[in-house]
Design a protein around this motif. Structure first.
Motif, PDB file in Angstrom:
ATOM      1  N   ASN A  48     -16.679   4.079   7.476  1.00  0.00           N
ATOM      2  CA  ASN A  48     -17.397   3.444   6.210  1.00  0.00           C
ATOM      3  C   ASN A  48     -17.512   4.657   5.300  1.00  0.00           C
ATOM      4  N   GLU A  75     -10.588   6.903   4.178  1.00  0.00           N
ATOM      5  CA  GLU A  75      -9.781   7.700   5.127  1.00  0.00           C
ATOM      6  C   GLU A  75      -8.263   7.962   4.991  1.00  0.00           C
ATOM      7  N   ASN A  98      -6.642  14.118   9.271  1.00  0.00           N
ATOM      8  CA  ASN A  98      -7.030  12.746   7.227  1.00  0.00           C
ATOM      9  C   ASN A  98      -7.139  14.156   6.525  1.00  0.00           C
ATOM     10  N   TYR A 120     -13.963   0.807  12.414  1.00  0.00           N
ATOM     11  CA  TYR A 120     -14.553   0.475  10.956  1.00  0.00           C
ATOM     12  C   TYR A 120     -14.638   1.842  10.701  1.00  0.00           C
ATOM     13  N   SER A 169      -5.179  -4.765  12.323  1.00  0.00           N
ATOM     14  CA  SER A 169      -5.914  -3.950  12.598  1.00  0.00           C
ATOM     15  C   SER A 169      -7.454  -3.798  12.023  1.00  0.00           C
ATOM     16  N   ALA A 170      -8.072  -5.033  11.803  1.00  0.00           N
ATOM     17  CA  ALA A 170      -9.638  -5.772  12.101  1.00  0.00           C
ATOM     18  C   ALA A 170     -10.002  -5.552  13.406  1.00  0.00           C
ATOM     19  N   GLY A 223      -4.647   3.286   1.569  1.00  0.00           N
ATOM     20  CA  GLY A 223      -6.333   2.096   1.329  1.00  0.00           C
ATOM     21  C   GLY A 223      -6.082   2.109   3.207  1.00  0.00           C
ATOM     22  N   PRO A 224      -6.443   1.419   3.666  1.00  0.00           N
ATOM     23  CA  PRO A 224      -6.842   1.567   4.645  1.00  0.00           C
ATOM     24  C   PRO A 224      -5.461   1.414   6.410  1.00  0.00           C
ATOM     25  N   ASN A 225      -5.838   1.952   7.453  1.00  0.00           N
ATOM     26  CA  ASN A 225      -4.889   1.880   8.109  1.00  0.00           C
ATOM     27  C   ASN A 225      -4.504   0.702   9.316  1.00  0.00           C
ATOM     28  N   ASP A 239       0.598  -1.134   0.275  1.00  0.00           N
ATOM     29  CA  ASP A 239      -0.359  -0.385   0.148  1.00  0.00           C
ATOM     30  C   ASP A 239       0.948   0.586   0.055  1.00  0.00           C
ATOM     31  N   THR A 264      -0.444   4.265   8.452  1.00  0.00           N
ATOM     32  CA  THR A 264      -1.749   5.528   7.501  1.00  0.00           C
ATOM     33  C   THR A 264      -1.077   5.925   6.382  1.00  0.00           C
TER      34      THR A 264
END
Length: 403
Positions: free
Chosen positions: A255, A258, A280, A253, A247-248, A230-232, A206, A227
């Protein structure tokens, strides 16, 4: 701070300061009007910084380079030589780069500072983008540096770096953020580095914008956070410097896209554990530019308490730093925006923040902020602010004594 490629085409649109309100108790210990209506900070850039300060600075770090007890500045510069500004003790800085640092025109993005060869002197690592070699500057003992960049065994599109001792062997290693797989370099103890990425990190391809290191689980082992475009991600140290992507399970989460340019760890509610602040931006389509505050339960699991604790912050945050500006024992917050300007939020003591920028900052102070460094530059025991600006001149704010 690091920035996405798209920002090379973004103009420095300046946004005027706006007032924020937060339904949280007021801070009775700081941020009140000084009495004469003037802000707490003076802009001394024209008198205390070098005349030509359009440096294109990506990151600034305060460190005592020459061991005289004063905090100097090291600057990571894009496509020019990095810089060293020496402090005379009163917050007056002179450019001594040519006397202290080998001139290289790399695309440096960040600075990691540590005693890499364990000789009692602080060394410098500058990660570089565009697949260039990064810069490793080893301190000769007098605040002058030798170029030993050939000891770094990797190159890439590096965006950030920080030092840590991930394997608890007493020598400082390097965690490097990359546009691609992030990198973990092990220090042999004398500033020779070997690449341990494939053995110790999960593969995550990423574009990383910023990284942080801290013990978020309370087990006295350093964890890694990043960061991304894509997802942090949160990488938990499972022991002896091996990391697992959890992370998950640990970050709530969201939606929405970010697009976090900054991550900062701090104990904002004074409960003894590290919380997460995400700065952000909204450059991608459908990205949510609201900054985000996640509170740690003490074991590294986080709840999103942004709406309860923060005002609306949606002006493209590139850096955020926690510091006790009002000297009341809790961490306040300063936010730097790429679109222009700073915000200062005062902590009420329990981790709820209210905007008091107009009390603290000069009017119409709107540089395009890439990075912020908070430190006492003039030795008066008050925190000052250095602002690294992109497409603009760097700035220095000294806090006034209000007693």
């Amino acid at each position: 701070m690091r920035y996405p490629i798209i920002l090379l085409f973004v103009t420095g649109l300046l946004v005027s300061a706006c007032g924020w309100n937060l339904n949280a108790p007021d801070d009775d210990n700081g941020g009140s009007d000084p009495g004469d209506g003037t802000p707490y900070f003076n802009n001394v850039s024209s008198t205390n910084l070098p005349g030509n300060r359009n440096f294109q600075t990506n990151t600034a770090k305060a460190v005592d380079i020459n061991n005289d007890g004063n905090l100097d500045l090291v600057l990571a510069i894009g496509l020019q030589s990095n810089k060293i500004l020496i402090n005379d003790g009163d917050g007056l800085f002179g450019d001594q780069t040519s006397d202290r640092l080998t001139t290289q025109n790399l695309n440096s993005q960040d600075i990691a500072i540590a005693d890499f060869n364990i000789d009692g002197n602080l060394d410098l690592f500058f990660p570089s983008e565009q697949n260039q070699s990064s810069e490793l500057a080893i301190n000769n003992g007098s605040g002058t540096f030798s170029d030993l960049s050939n000891r770094i065994p990797v190159a890439g599109n590096f965006t950030s770096a920080t030092s840590l001792d991930f394997n608890n062997d007493g020598s400082m290693d390097l965690f490097i953020g990359n546009r691609g797989q992030n990198i973990l370099l092990e220090n042999s103890g004398n500033a020779f580095f070997n690449n341990q990425t494939s053995q110790r990190l999960p593969q995550i391809l990423d574009a990383t914008f910023d990284i942080a290191v801290g013990d978020i689980t309370g087990n006295n082992l350093p964890d890694l956070l990043a960061t991304n475009e894509g997802p942090n991600i949160v990488l938990i140290n499972t022991g002896s410097g091996f990391f697992s992507n959890q992370s998950a399970n640990r970050i709530p989460y969201i939606n929405a896209i970010e697009e976090s340019q900054d991550i900062t760890l701090a104990d904002i509610d004074r409960d003894g554990d590290l919380d997460i602040y995400y700065g952000n931006t909204g450059f991608q389509e459908n990205a949510n530019p609201q900054d985000r505050l996640l509170i740690n339960d003490g074991q590294g699991f986080f709840s999103d308490q942004t709406s309860d604790r923060l005002p609306t912050i949606s002006t493209n945050t590139f850096d955020a730093e926690f510091a006790d500006f009002d000297n009341n024992g809790d961490l306040d917050l300063i936010i730097g925006n790429y679109n222009g300007g700073l915000r200062i939020l005062i902590n009420n003591g329990s981790g709820y923040f209210s905007d008091q920028s107009t009390n603290w900052l000069p009017e119409n102070f709107t540089p395009p902020v890439m990075d912020i460094e908070v430190a006492d530059f003039n030795g008066d025991n008050l925190l000052d602010i250095y602002v690294a600006a992109r497409n603009g001149q760097d700035q220095l704010l000294l806090q006034k004594d209000r007693n």
